[in-house]
Write an enzyme that holds these catalytic residues in place. Sequence first.
Site, PDB file in Angstrom:
ATOM      1  N   LYS A 180      44.380 -18.059 119.261  1.00 10.08           N
ATOM      2  CA  LYS A 180      44.020 -16.868 118.497  1.00 10.08           C
ATOM      3  C   LYS A 180      42.574 -17.018 118.049  1.00 10.08           C
ATOM      4  CE  LYS A 180      43.756 -15.628 114.285  1.00 10.08           C
ATOM      5  NZ  LYS A 180      42.629 -14.633 114.334  1.00 10.08           N
ATOM      6  N   GLU A 255      40.743 -28.224 109.988  1.00  8.87           N
ATOM      7  CA  GLU A 255      39.305 -28.474 109.848  1.00  8.87           C
ATOM      8  C   GLU A 255      38.775 -27.330 109.004  1.00  8.87           C
ATOM      9  OE1 GLU A 255      35.741 -28.016 109.849  1.00  8.87           O
ATOM     10  OE2 GLU A 255      35.678 -27.630 112.013  1.00  8.87           O
ATOM     11  N   CYS A 289      30.441 -25.442 108.667  1.00  4.82           N
ATOM     12  CA  CYS A 289      31.209 -26.055 107.585  1.00  4.82           C
ATOM     13  C   CYS A 289      30.655 -27.419 107.186  1.00  4.82           C
ATOM     14  CB  CYS A 289      32.681 -26.167 107.977  1.00  4.82           C
ATOM     15  SG  CYS A 289      32.954 -26.826 109.622  1.00  4.82           S
ATOM     16  N   GLU A 389      31.249 -23.506  98.551  1.00  5.38           N
ATOM     17  CA  GLU A 389      30.679 -23.315  99.876  1.00  5.38           C
ATOM     18  C   GLU A 389      30.123 -21.895  99.981  1.00  5.38           C
ATOM     19  OE1 GLU A 389      31.930 -24.578 104.345  1.00  5.38           O
ATOM     20  OE2 GLU A 389      33.408 -23.394 103.249  1.00  5.38           O
TER      21      GLU A 389
END
Length: 486
Positions: A180, A255, A289, A389
């Site tokens: 996906k 992750e 990231c 973040e």
Amino acid sequence: MTDPISHLSASRRFDRILVGGHWIESLSTGTAPVIDPANEETIAEIVLATREDVDAAVSAARGAFPGWAATPVAERARLLLRVHELILERADILAQAISREMGAAMTFARTAQVPFAAEHVRVAAENLAAYPFLHMRGTTAIAREPIGVCGLITPWNWPLYQITAKVAPALAAGCTVVLKPSELAPLSALLFAEIVCDAGIPAGVFNLVSGTGPEVGEALSAHPDIDMISITGSTRAGVLVSKSAADTVKRVALELGGKSPNVILPDADLNKAVPPGVASSCRNVGQSCSAPTRMIVPRDRLAEVERIAAETAAQFVVGDPRDERTTHGPIANRAQFERVQYMIGVGISEGAKLLCGGTGKPEGLECGYFAKPTIFSEVTTEMAIAQEEVFGPVLVIIPYDSIEEAVAIANDTIYGLGAHVQGTDMEQARAVAGRIRSGQVLINYPAWDPQAPFGGYKRSGNGREYGIEGMEEFLEVKAILGYEPD
């Protein structure tokens, strides 16, 4: 097979999913627009598949699993190398797709997004060919076998790279997959699906179902015939996937987010340490990231760091990603653009020193999701911009008075994905690297190593990608006692 997207053109509708080696019409009538973030125009429409579509894809993968798991290692490796070859042959159209779907500068798409993605496939084939799937421990055989059918959920920021980082080792291990991709950046995934089919991967081994996380992602996570879920995404998404997967006790590899430190040690050459740090924090427009977005520097050298950092950022060229002079394109989508603008505003309100950038779009770029590369200094660890973040071209500089304090600042985060250390005394740099709670630490900006395992401590996730460890995530361990009698 019919090539569904041989050429990219405006307002194309992709209403098919790849199931069992065939592009079939989805049962859904719902679509989502694919927006070019450089001009905010709709360049395509992608179908939002249903849970029934997921069932069909999982069934195809389940049916193909026994044959693929039994396929000789040499044949699996050969097919992966063919995938690698086709990625390189089609590198330009892949780079164009990535640039249009998420705004990467063409120069960056051509030199990083596509070739690094290809490397994941080559490395998977290389590791597969040499991997000891069975070894003896005394009279007991330790066998490693493919875990089964894997649901793979990938993000929009490195759309092709994250696909190959999961698909290649999964196929190498002997697993079958249902992918996906992000519905925000699906074009390169469709092109990759064509490559997989054209390479001769057997029908049903690789399946692609486009759609949203709450619909397709949740259906994959909860599906009783999925043996493993691997997701790259936000920490929030990882938590939701884990909860959804819990009832079927499947393996979950995560992750997730990061707020990576870059510790500049007192003996570092600032002219070598600071510019690459600024560039790395804003690489891919800061949408990575593991981007080192916290630069931790000696307080007595703060003014010099600020000067070099601002001078480095001033050299960035923000603009049309198709212009060869552009180094930084737009933020990938409106929601992320608004998030970046909000967090820059938070940094200003918190009283951080704004060295460059700020809220709003760069002059002359009123159309598109363009953001100003922004650097804050005199940041403290309790500030939101030091903890949350941002996922945009925003760097914070945090001063320290001792190496002990620098390590404490580096570890003062809920994340632990990546980290950097800069210094000329290698013994000291290694010691600091060893104390940082992070899944990967880079000393003095080494070259990217596709064999280096990548993954997080703490809320950055669990499990590892890349290299041998990445393939082992897709393997079960079986002990066969008495395999070799005394």
